[in-house]
Design a protein around this motif. Structure first.
Motif, short mmCIF file in Angstrom:
data_model
loop_
_atom_site.label_atom_id
_atom_site.label_comp_id
_atom_site.label_asym_id
_atom_site.label_seq_id
_atom_site.Cartn_x
_atom_site.Cartn_y
_atom_site.Cartn_z
N THR A 176 -22.60 39.65 12.42
CA THR A 176 -23.33 39.03 13.53
C THR A 176 -24.79 38.73 13.21
OG1 THR A 176 -23.82 41.22 14.45
CG2 THR A 176 -21.86 40.09 15.29
N SER A 177 -25.27 39.16 12.04
CA SER A 177 -26.68 38.92 11.69
C SER A 177 -27.00 37.43 11.52
CB SER A 177 -27.05 39.69 10.41
OG SER A 177 -26.27 39.22 9.32
N VAL A 178 -25.97 36.62 11.30
CA VAL A 178 -26.19 35.18 11.10
C VAL A 178 -26.33 34.43 12.43
CG1 VAL A 178 -25.01 35.14 8.88
CG2 VAL A 178 -23.69 34.73 10.98
N VAL A 179 -25.98 35.09 13.55
CA VAL A 179 -26.02 34.44 14.86
C VAL A 179 -27.44 34.53 15.42
CG1 VAL A 179 -25.07 34.36 17.19
CG2 VAL A 179 -23.62 35.07 15.29
N LYS A 180 -28.01 33.41 15.78
CA LYS A 180 -29.36 33.38 16.35
C LYS A 180 -29.30 32.80 17.77
CE LYS A 180 -30.91 34.60 12.31
NZ LYS A 180 -31.19 36.04 12.09
N GLY A 181 -30.39 33.00 18.51
CA GLY A 181 -30.48 32.42 19.85
C GLY A 181 -30.00 33.35 20.94
N ASP A 218 -20.81 35.24 28.33
CA ASP A 218 -19.35 35.19 28.40
C ASP A 218 -18.80 35.96 27.19
OD1 ASP A 218 -16.67 34.62 28.50
OD2 ASP A 218 -16.87 32.48 28.07
N PRO A 219 -18.17 37.13 27.40
CA PRO A 219 -17.71 37.96 26.27
C PRO A 219 -16.71 37.24 25.35
CG PRO A 219 -17.52 39.16 28.34
CD PRO A 219 -17.86 37.75 28.70
N SER A 220 -15.95 36.28 25.89
CA SER A 220 -14.94 35.59 25.08
C SER A 220 -15.51 34.38 24.33
CB SER A 220 -13.77 35.14 25.97
OG SER A 220 -14.25 34.26 26.98
N HIS A 221 -16.79 34.08 24.55
CA HIS A 221 -17.41 32.94 23.87
C HIS A 221 -17.43 33.19 22.36
CE1 HIS A 221 -20.18 29.61 23.11
NE2 HIS A 221 -20.91 30.44 22.39
N GLU A 222 -17.17 32.16 21.59
CA GLU A 222 -17.14 32.29 20.13
C GLU A 222 -18.22 31.41 19.50
OE1 GLU A 222 -13.17 31.55 18.75
OE2 GLU A 222 -12.58 33.63 19.13
N TYR A 223 -19.05 32.06 18.66
CA TYR A 223 -20.04 31.32 17.88
C TYR A 223 -19.39 30.83 16.60
CZ TYR A 223 -23.35 33.93 20.83
OH TYR A 223 -24.02 34.49 21.89
N GLU A 224 -19.80 29.66 16.15
CA GLU A 224 -19.27 29.13 14.89
C GLU A 224 -20.36 29.16 13.83
OE1 GLU A 224 -17.53 25.31 15.48
OE2 GLU A 224 -15.72 26.12 16.41
N HIS A 225 -20.02 29.70 12.68
CA HIS A 225 -20.96 29.77 11.57
C HIS A 225 -20.29 29.23 10.32
CE1 HIS A 225 -23.94 31.19 8.75
NE2 HIS A 225 -23.03 31.95 8.14
N THR A 226 -20.99 28.35 9.62
CA THR A 226 -20.43 27.74 8.41
C THR A 226 -20.91 28.49 7.17
OG1 THR A 226 -20.48 25.59 9.53
CG2 THR A 226 -20.16 25.57 7.15
N GLU A 227 -19.95 28.94 6.37
CA GLU A 227 -20.28 29.66 5.14
C GLU A 227 -19.77 28.89 3.93
OE1 GLU A 227 -18.61 33.55 5.26
OE2 GLU A 227 -20.20 34.39 6.52
N LEU A 228 -20.48 29.03 2.82
CA LEU A 228 -20.02 28.44 1.56
C LEU A 228 -19.27 29.50 0.77
CD1 LEU A 228 -23.14 26.35 0.45
CD2 LEU A 228 -20.94 25.46 1.20
N GLN A 229 -18.02 29.23 0.47
CA GLN A 229 -17.22 30.17 -0.32
C GLN A 229 -16.79 29.52 -1.62
OE1 GLN A 229 -13.94 31.76 1.92
NE2 GLN A 229 -15.25 32.96 3.27
N LYS A 230 -16.85 30.31 -2.68
CA LYS A 230 -16.49 29.78 -4.01
C LYS A 230 -15.00 29.97 -4.26
CE LYS A 230 -21.00 30.37 -6.23
NZ LYS A 230 -21.75 31.01 -7.31
N THR A 231 -14.37 28.89 -4.72
CA THR A 231 -12.95 28.96 -5.10
C THR A 231 -12.83 28.41 -6.51
OG1 THR A 231 -12.57 26.78 -4.10
CG2 THR A 231 -12.05 28.71 -2.76
N SER A 232 -11.93 28.97 -7.27
CA SER A 232 -11.79 28.53 -8.66
C SER A 232 -10.37 28.01 -8.91
CB SER A 232 -12.09 29.69 -9.61
OG SER A 232 -11.25 30.80 -9.34
#
Length: 276
Positions: free
Chosen positions: A96-101, A106-120
């Protein structure tokens, strides 16, 4: 603040603007008594309110007989129906450290966060964007845990440690004197000690093991993260956290009346070191 003395505690903390409407107070008095009975807690604390854009979260905590045992946290949107929150984990705090603001409310509200993941694939490494969804309820658990660990306060002597280990409420505590109440060293973090374990035996020599078993506020980093003021003609001492704006601790010297309440947005003041 203790739910049993809720009205008096809210009155003492009202100097910081933390107040509740009469219908909310009446609802809390009734519902927290039922929470204590139904969940069989030794004490119930009204922790405070986290302000959301749509609705506010009202937070309460249940304590067992051992005052420093892990607390059970409950939340309500209407001060009547309470829901138990899961215990906080390190994974939750990191997630949750990436969520700002602001909170939505609303407890069921979902924040969306985009992460870069490496795949080989064979010898080639690709970076792809993955959308991670974080529930607001998880963020709520994480923020309450962080505030508890950083700024939950209790005066020296309000709790005592028995020779067998458990920590109990000190029934003989009659409050700090006015001179003691104006010192940060008279207040402790209301959690398991962290810094105390790193002290040498020489530094611990002057400490009373039955009373000085928690970390003192005077060594908090950054230095100056607490504002301490005497109000109402020295009849009340108020501590305010600058690190988590909205946290207020109050103590009426020479009385048992003390407690803390958080009323804020649930956002940490990360710029504080540059403001001091």
């Amino acid at each position: 603040m203790d739910a049993e003395s809720l009205l008096l505690s809210l009155e003492l903390a009202s100097g910081s603007g933390q107040g509740l409407s009469p219908d909310r107070r009446a609802s809390l008095l009734t519902s927290l008594t039922l929470v204590k009975r139904d969940y069989r807690y030794d004490r119930v604390l009204f922790w405070g309110r986290i302000l959301g854009l749509v609705a506010d979260y009202y937070i309460a905590q249940g304590l067992s007989e051992d005052q420093l045992a892990p607390r059970k946290t409950l939340y309500s949107l209407n001060c009547m129906e309470w829901s138990l929150l899961p215990p906080a984990t390190e994974e939750m705090v990191v997630q949750t450290s990436v969520v700002k603001g602001r909170f939505m409310g609303d407890p069921s509200h979902e924040y969306e966060h985009t992460e870069l993941q490496k795949t080989s694939e064979g010898d080639k490494v690709f970076e792809e964007e993955v959308v991670v969804q974080i529930k607001e309820e998880t963020r709520l658990v994480s923020v309450i845990d962080q505030i508890d660990k950083a700024v939950a306060v209790i005066p020296r002597g309000a709790l005592f440690k028995t020779p067998f280990g458990p920590i109990h409420v000190n029934r003989t505590f009659e409050g700090l004197s006015l001179s003691e109440a104006k010192k940060l060293s008279s207040y402790f973090h209301f959690r398991e000690p962290v810094e105390l374990r790193n002290k040498t035996l020489l530094e611990k020599a002057d400490l009373d093991p039955s009373l000085d078993f928690m970390d003192s506020l005077e060594h908090d980093i950054p230095k100056g993260s607490w504002s301490i003021q005497a109000e109402r003609g020295n009849a009340l001492v108020v501590l305010r956290s600058l690190l988590w704006p909205g946290l207020t601790f109050f103590h009426a010297p020479r009385t048992k009346n003390c407690g803390y309440i958080y009323v804020g947005t649930g956002e940490k003041n990360i710029d504080l070191p540059f403001m001091l």
